[in-house]
Design a protein around this motif. Sequence first.
Motif, PDB file in Angstrom:
ATOM      1  N   PRO A 104       0.806  -1.228   0.000  1.00  0.00           N
ATOM      2  CA  PRO A 104       0.000   0.000   0.000  1.00  0.00           C
ATOM      3  C   PRO A 104       0.838   1.277   0.000  1.00  0.00           C
ATOM      4  O   PRO A 104       0.489   2.254  -0.662  1.00  0.00           O
ATOM      5  CB  PRO A 104      -0.832  -0.122   1.281  1.00  0.00           C
ATOM      6  N   MET A 105       1.945   1.276   0.733  1.00  0.00           N
ATOM      7  CA  MET A 105       2.778   2.469   0.779  1.00  0.00           C
ATOM      8  C   MET A 105       3.444   2.730  -0.565  1.00  0.00           C
ATOM      9  O   MET A 105       3.525   3.873  -1.031  1.00  0.00           O
ATOM     10  CB  MET A 105       3.848   2.320   1.875  1.00  0.00           C
ATOM     11  N   VAL A 106       3.899   1.666  -1.221  1.00  0.00           N
ATOM     12  CA  VAL A 106       4.509   1.807  -2.544  1.00  0.00           C
ATOM     13  C   VAL A 106       3.460   2.267  -3.555  1.00  0.00           C
ATOM     14  O   VAL A 106       3.725   3.105  -4.422  1.00  0.00           O
ATOM     15  CB  VAL A 106       5.147   0.479  -2.987  1.00  0.00           C
ATOM     16  N   ALA A 107       2.248   1.739  -3.440  1.00  0.00           N
ATOM     17  CA  ALA A 107       1.184   2.132  -4.359  1.00  0.00           C
ATOM     18  C   ALA A 107       0.819   3.604  -4.174  1.00  0.00           C
ATOM     19  O   ALA A 107       0.553   4.316  -5.149  1.00  0.00           O
ATOM     20  CB  ALA A 107      -0.040   1.255  -4.142  1.00  0.00           C
ATOM     21  N   LYS A 108       0.817   4.081  -2.941  1.00  0.00           N
ATOM     22  CA  LYS A 108       0.457   5.478  -2.691  1.00  0.00           C
ATOM     23  C   LYS A 108       1.487   6.440  -3.249  1.00  0.00           C
ATOM     24  O   LYS A 108       1.138   7.452  -3.868  1.00  0.00           O
ATOM     25  CB  LYS A 108       0.312   5.716  -1.183  1.00  0.00           C
ATOM     26  N   THR A 109       2.754   6.142  -3.024  1.00  0.00           N
ATOM     27  CA  THR A 109       3.811   7.080  -3.387  1.00  0.00           C
ATOM     28  C   THR A 109       4.399   6.834  -4.766  1.00  0.00           C
ATOM     29  O   THR A 109       4.956   7.746  -5.374  1.00  0.00           O
ATOM     30  CB  THR A 109       4.942   7.001  -2.350  1.00  0.00           C
ATOM     31  N   GLY A 110       4.306   5.592  -5.271  1.00  0.00           N
ATOM     32  CA  GLY A 110       4.942   5.249  -6.537  1.00  0.00           C
ATOM     33  C   GLY A 110       6.438   5.067  -6.421  1.00  0.00           C
ATOM     34  O   GLY A 110       7.135   4.976  -7.439  1.00  0.00           O
ATOM     35  N   ILE A 111       6.956   5.001  -5.184  1.00  0.00           N
ATOM     36  CA  ILE A 111       8.394   4.858  -4.939  1.00  0.00           C
ATOM     37  C   ILE A 111       8.640   3.520  -4.258  1.00  0.00           C
ATOM     38  O   ILE A 111       8.056   3.226  -3.212  1.00  0.00           O
ATOM     39  CB  ILE A 111       8.923   6.010  -4.057  1.00  0.00           C
ATOM     40  N   THR A 112       9.521   2.708  -4.828  1.00  0.00           N
ATOM     41  CA  THR A 112       9.765   1.358  -4.308  1.00  0.00           C
ATOM     42  C   THR A 112      10.327   1.377  -2.898  1.00  0.00           C
ATOM     43  O   THR A 112      10.007   0.519  -2.067  1.00  0.00           O
ATOM     44  CB  THR A 112      10.732   0.602  -5.236  1.00  0.00           C
ATOM     45  N   ASP A 113      11.194   2.358  -2.581  1.00  0.00           N
ATOM     46  CA  ASP A 113      11.867   2.386  -1.278  1.00  0.00           C
ATOM     47  C   ASP A 113      11.060   3.115  -0.207  1.00  0.00           C
ATOM     48  O   ASP A 113      11.590   3.385   0.876  1.00  0.00           O
ATOM     49  CB  ASP A 113      13.239   3.067  -1.426  1.00  0.00           C
ATOM     50  N   SER A 114       9.813   3.448  -0.466  1.00  0.00           N
ATOM     51  CA  SER A 114       9.045   4.222   0.495  1.00  0.00           C
ATOM     52  C   SER A 114       8.519   3.390   1.659  1.00  0.00           C
ATOM     53  O   SER A 114       8.128   3.931   2.687  1.00  0.00           O
ATOM     54  CB  SER A 114       7.865   4.904  -0.204  1.00  0.00           C
TER      55      SER A 114
END
Length: 667
Positions: A104-114
């Motif tokens: 979910p965090m990667v989907a929200k930000t579009g950043i793999t390392d988020s």
Amino acid sequence: MEATAKELTVGQPPNIPTEPPPLARKPVTEMSAEEMVAKSIVPVKKEFIYPVPNRLNSDNNGPPTDAVPASTTSSAPVSNEKKSKRQLKRERNQEKQSTRNLCPMVAKTGITDSCPYNEKCRFSHNIEAFKAQKPADLEGNCPFEGNEEGPCPYGLGCRFLGTHKTNSASGIPNGLKNSEINGLKKDVQRLLWKNKMKFPKADAQLKVLGLMGPTKSKKTPIPNNEEENGCGEMGTDPIVQIQVPEKAESNNNGDDPRPQKRGKSLNDQTCEVIGEINGSSFEVVDVDTNVDQIETDKSLKLHPREKKLIDFKNKLYLAPLTTVGNLPFRRICKALGADITCGEMAMCTNLLQGQAAEWALLRRHVSEDLFGVQICGAYPDTVSKAAELIEQQCRVDFIDINMGCPIDLVVNKGAGSALLSKPTRMKNVIQSVSSTVDIPITIKARTSYYEGRSRIDSVIADVWEWGASAVTIHGRSRQQRYTKQPDWEYVYECTRKAPETLQVLGNGDIYSFSDWKTHKSACPQLSSCMIARGALVKPWLFTEIKEQRDWDISSGERLNILKDYVRFGLQHWGSDTKGVETTRHFLLEWLSYTYRYVPYGVLEVMPVKLNWRPPAYFGRDDLETLMASESAADWIKISEMLLGKVPDGFTFSPKHKSNAFDKAENG
């Protein structure tokens, strides 16, 4: 005389050699309107009745497979197989690890390392693999785009990604959406998981009422020459000795109160702050420090008439409905005229265990300006503690205690309608809850547990003194379930027996404006009528009552209501793939009721009753014909019109089997 479902579907009994009466053999297409009404069949005009034999106009014993026009059937399979909880959990874990489930965090930000968990995260971080297998976007606009709540919280996972106008990496709001309240805080959930949550108000009142039960105290036992009180080991408490009321639950025909399970002794002299609750800190104090004050100054306790009460007079009250009475459905009913809404029945034990799924039943939308929650429990301690927790954590206008649920799973644990057979326990539950919380307490009950025994009229005069400000009476016993007509005359009798200060509401098969008007005029003392299954079949019933008319709603208007439900569902459950399929599931559950609606334009006689069974008929257009189908495959086809194609291997079986009219389990 109305016929039962068995008489409508089963042929001549084998032990009767004589010819059956002509009415039983005559097909629906040859019946007059009067004959159809006598057989509890919806009197549809002859030109609309489908000529192919169906479950109501067939001479054979089993329903045929071609009861619905072939042009409306879907190839999607329908399954009656139920999976075990272990199998479902295994499938969920496998799904999380697949590339279909992006973090979910990667989907929200579009950043793999988020993601803060990095390699330890149980979800996939492979954005390219997720995009490669992601289903095509659905038609329409994202339900979150353009809202004041900010950009879509589902980012790359949203099934309407192509309509996003904002960058998903630019500040996605976390947490609950602003339009919904009453979420469970993580710190409170952890305390509930560890059994370290304290309930000072509930424990104090349970002690006063003598309902606490034995504790695991390690203090010196009472000497033999001292008489124990009715609370067992509670007599070892050196701070206060409590006089047990004469009619304590322990004297209820040997039905002793349950031993309490606690993670920490109540004698611990501690004071903890567990976090922000409704904008202010909640301090958990030891019960024993307050018992003396409660005992010495009982004048500080609010009598029910001194509390802020809810005025139910002539208000349209949507009943708490299991499974289908979710937040999106309540928003639909609210938009169509409902004044009071109530959440689905929540089990007290599950709330006290911090189960997120149970707490989700308490969620409230900001449009629900008069909202209550319904809780169900078997014992005073669990119900009062759950009520105290709800008062601390949630914003609700009243708490309704379920004393009418007929489901075996609930009744076998001593809750629901089983409380009607234990009036002393019923009294203790109401007293403990009403003295614990400051918000109004209402109850919902049936006429009795067994037919003619333990009837609600025997205690209706005492309910107000126990602490309830309103009572809703469903005009059927637990034994009847939903197979017979509700006894409204008995509801009127109970209403007249009730004190003037107690508001009494009736419930049972209200399906038209004329039903509402009849019951209100027959008993002016009746405060209002609760609407349950009638709202499931046609939620615009609230509009009909307010506008005092019978609304011949078109298929297009009904489809627009379904579209609004889908939009509300995506906002509530999410616009990603999981949220779309959750919305589809609850939409199908609702469609298993709405197909029973027969438009006024095809009726021979008006109005119809809720228990009348519609024959297979043609609608005035193709969409109306599709909506009238009793086939789950056609309900799936309607869902595909709104939410796209179902996934591969998709199956659906109604939870309540509502298409079997005499076996509905909700309401």
